[in-house]
Design a protein around this motif. Sequence first.
Motif, mmCIF file in Angstrom:
data_model
loop_
_atom_site.group_PDB
_atom_site.id
_atom_site.type_symbol
_atom_site.label_atom_id
_atom_site.label_comp_id
_atom_site.label_asym_id
_atom_site.label_seq_id
_atom_site.Cartn_x
_atom_site.Cartn_y
_atom_site.Cartn_z
ATOM 1 N N ARG A 64 36.307 31.508 19.687
ATOM 2 C CA ARG A 64 34.841 31.544 19.581
ATOM 3 C C ARG A 64 34.249 30.766 20.730
ATOM 4 O O ARG A 64 33.615 29.749 20.543
ATOM 5 N N GLY A 65 34.500 31.237 21.927
ATOM 6 C CA GLY A 65 33.972 30.580 23.105
ATOM 7 C C GLY A 65 35.084 30.215 24.061
ATOM 8 O O GLY A 65 36.253 30.109 23.680
ATOM 9 N N LEU A 66 34.697 30.055 25.313
ATOM 10 C CA LEU A 66 35.664 29.770 26.361
ATOM 11 C C LEU A 66 34.953 28.991 27.457
ATOM 12 O O LEU A 66 33.787 29.259 27.761
ATOM 13 N N SER A 67 35.656 28.037 28.047
ATOM 14 C CA SER A 67 35.135 27.359 29.230
ATOM 15 C C SER A 67 36.243 27.334 30.273
ATOM 16 O O SER A 67 37.428 27.335 29.932
ATOM 17 N N MET A 68 35.847 27.357 31.547
ATOM 18 C CA MET A 68 36.843 27.363 32.611
ATOM 19 C C MET A 68 36.309 26.711 33.870
ATOM 20 O O MET A 68 35.105 26.646 34.089
ATOM 21 N N GLU A 69 37.243 26.188 34.663
ATOM 22 C CA GLU A 69 36.955 25.636 35.982
ATOM 23 C C GLU A 69 37.956 26.260 36.944
ATOM 24 O O GLU A 69 39.142 26.346 36.642
ATOM 25 N N GLY A 128 41.003 25.394 31.613
ATOM 26 C CA GLY A 128 39.961 25.657 30.641
ATOM 27 C C GLY A 128 40.460 25.552 29.224
ATOM 28 O O GLY A 128 41.545 25.029 28.964
ATOM 29 N N LYS A 129 39.633 26.083 28.319
ATOM 30 C CA LYS A 129 40.019 26.078 26.911
ATOM 31 C C LYS A 129 39.384 27.247 26.183
ATOM 32 O O LYS A 129 38.294 27.710 26.520
ATOM 33 N N LEU A 130 40.119 27.722 25.197
ATOM 34 C CA LEU A 130 39.633 28.721 24.253
ATOM 35 C C LEU A 130 39.280 27.957 22.983
ATOM 36 O O LEU A 130 40.154 27.310 22.384
ATOM 37 N N ALA A 131 38.024 27.995 22.599
ATOM 38 C CA ALA A 131 37.600 27.279 21.397
ATOM 39 C C ALA A 131 37.961 28.096 20.171
ATOM 40 O O ALA A 131 37.779 29.308 20.134
ATOM 41 N N ARG A 139 43.998 24.664 25.109
ATOM 42 C CA ARG A 139 43.792 24.416 26.533
ATOM 43 C C ARG A 139 44.777 25.240 27.345
ATOM 44 O O ARG A 139 45.872 25.542 26.885
ATOM 45 N N PHE A 140 44.354 25.604 28.554
ATOM 46 C CA PHE A 140 45.234 26.347 29.448
ATOM 47 C C PHE A 140 45.065 25.842 30.873
ATOM 48 O O PHE A 140 44.049 25.251 31.220
ATOM 49 N N GLU A 141 46.088 26.084 31.659
ATOM 50 C CA GLU A 141 46.068 25.747 33.077
ATOM 51 C C GLU A 141 47.036 26.687 33.778
ATOM 52 O O GLU A 141 48.120 26.961 33.266
ATOM 53 N N SER A 142 46.628 27.214 34.922
ATOM 54 C CA SER A 142 47.519 28.093 35.675
ATOM 55 C C SER A 142 47.174 28.027 37.156
ATOM 56 O O SER A 142 46.111 27.558 37.544
ATOM 57 N N THR A 143 48.112 28.495 37.955
ATOM 58 C CA THR A 143 47.903 28.596 39.393
ATOM 59 C C THR A 143 48.293 29.995 39.823
ATOM 60 O O THR A 143 49.019 30.706 39.126
ATOM 61 N N GLY A 144 47.792 30.402 40.968
ATOM 62 C CA GLY A 144 48.120 31.717 41.499
ATOM 63 C C GLY A 144 47.427 31.937 42.827
ATOM 64 O O GLY A 144 46.988 30.982 43.469
ATOM 65 N N GLN A 145 47.321 33.200 43.199
ATOM 66 C CA GLN A 145 46.638 33.565 44.443
ATOM 67 C C GLN A 145 45.599 34.627 44.155
ATOM 68 O O GLN A 145 45.842 35.554 43.384
ATOM 69 N N LEU A 146 44.442 34.470 44.795
ATOM 70 C CA LEU A 146 43.354 35.442 44.709
ATOM 71 C C LEU A 146 43.326 36.256 45.982
ATOM 72 O O LEU A 146 43.305 35.697 47.085
ATOM 73 N N ASP A 147 43.294 37.548 45.834
ATOM 74 C CA ASP A 147 43.150 38.445 46.973
ATOM 75 C C ASP A 147 41.711 38.334 47.468
ATOM 76 O O ASP A 147 40.772 38.399 46.672
ATOM 77 N N ILE A 148 41.505 38.147 48.760
ATOM 78 C CA ILE A 148 40.156 38.018 49.318
ATOM 79 C C ILE A 148 39.305 39.232 48.973
ATOM 80 O O ILE A 148 38.099 39.122 48.769
ATOM 81 N N ALA A 149 39.912 40.403 48.852
ATOM 82 C CA ALA A 149 39.164 41.608 48.504
ATOM 83 C C ALA A 149 38.503 41.473 47.128
ATOM 84 O O ALA A 149 37.554 42.174 46.811
ATOM 85 N N ALA A 150 38.990 40.530 46.299
ATOM 86 C CA ALA A 150 38.418 40.322 44.972
ATOM 87 C C ALA A 150 36.986 39.827 45.054
ATOM 88 O O ALA A 150 36.248 39.880 44.090
ATOM 89 N N PHE A 151 36.573 39.307 46.204
ATOM 90 C CA PHE A 151 35.232 38.794 46.360
ATOM 91 C C PHE A 151 34.249 39.872 46.768
ATOM 92 O O PHE A 151 33.145 39.597 47.208
ATOM 93 N N GLY A 152 34.632 41.118 46.581
ATOM 94 C CA GLY A 152 33.763 42.246 46.934
ATOM 95 C C GLY A 152 32.652 42.419 45.924
ATOM 96 O O GLY A 152 32.371 41.557 45.116
ATOM 97 N N GLY A 153 32.055 43.586 45.940
ATOM 98 C CA GLY A 153 30.921 43.897 45.067
ATOM 99 C C GLY A 153 31.354 44.257 43.665
ATOM 100 O O GLY A 153 32.453 43.984 43.246
ATOM 101 N N PRO A 154 30.454 44.926 42.936
ATOM 102 C CA PRO A 154 30.733 45.297 41.555
ATOM 103 C C PRO A 154 31.919 46.245 41.461
ATOM 104 O O PRO A 154 32.256 46.964 42.397
#
Length: 158
Positions: A64-69, A128-131, A139-154
């Motif tokens: 019932r809710g989620l927060s993330m950084e 973050g955490k799932l309430a 609580r959760f924590e993870s690492t990974g890589q973001l593809d720069i193309a992910a910063f595109g439009g809708p």
Amino acid sequence: MPRRRRLLLLVPALAVGACAGLSGRDPPRVSVAGLEALPGEGLELRFLVKLRVQNPNDAPIDYRGLSMELELMGQPFASGVSDAAGSVPRFGEAVIGVPASVSAIAAVRQMLGLPSRDVRSLDYRLRGKLAGAVGTALRFESTGQLDIAAFGGPAPGR
């Protein structure tokens, strides 16, 4: 008598805490599945961060809710909250969208920190955490890589 009364109140609280700690639940695995641009306001950028939540347990995860950084290249980048409610099935997964804000200062700091070579992906750290029920959270924590193309439009179809 007051001492005995306090002890009677303390024992059930400790028992509940011990049971919660012995539940044997593994934490959810959460990763960034995608980013979608949202309209910004003033000096901030907005994204819909799509989180893939995997449940490695034999019982559903009701939330019932989620927060993330989100950190990029070791620096704070975006944060967000959502009052979304749902359930991740046992040994299943779900994608949850979380609107996130990025200050213009954080965006500029990230751009200035990019190496001059052709960068195709950025290291990220997600926390973050799932309430859950009142007063509980996974609580959760993870690492990974973001593809720069992910910063595109809708996303297509929008």
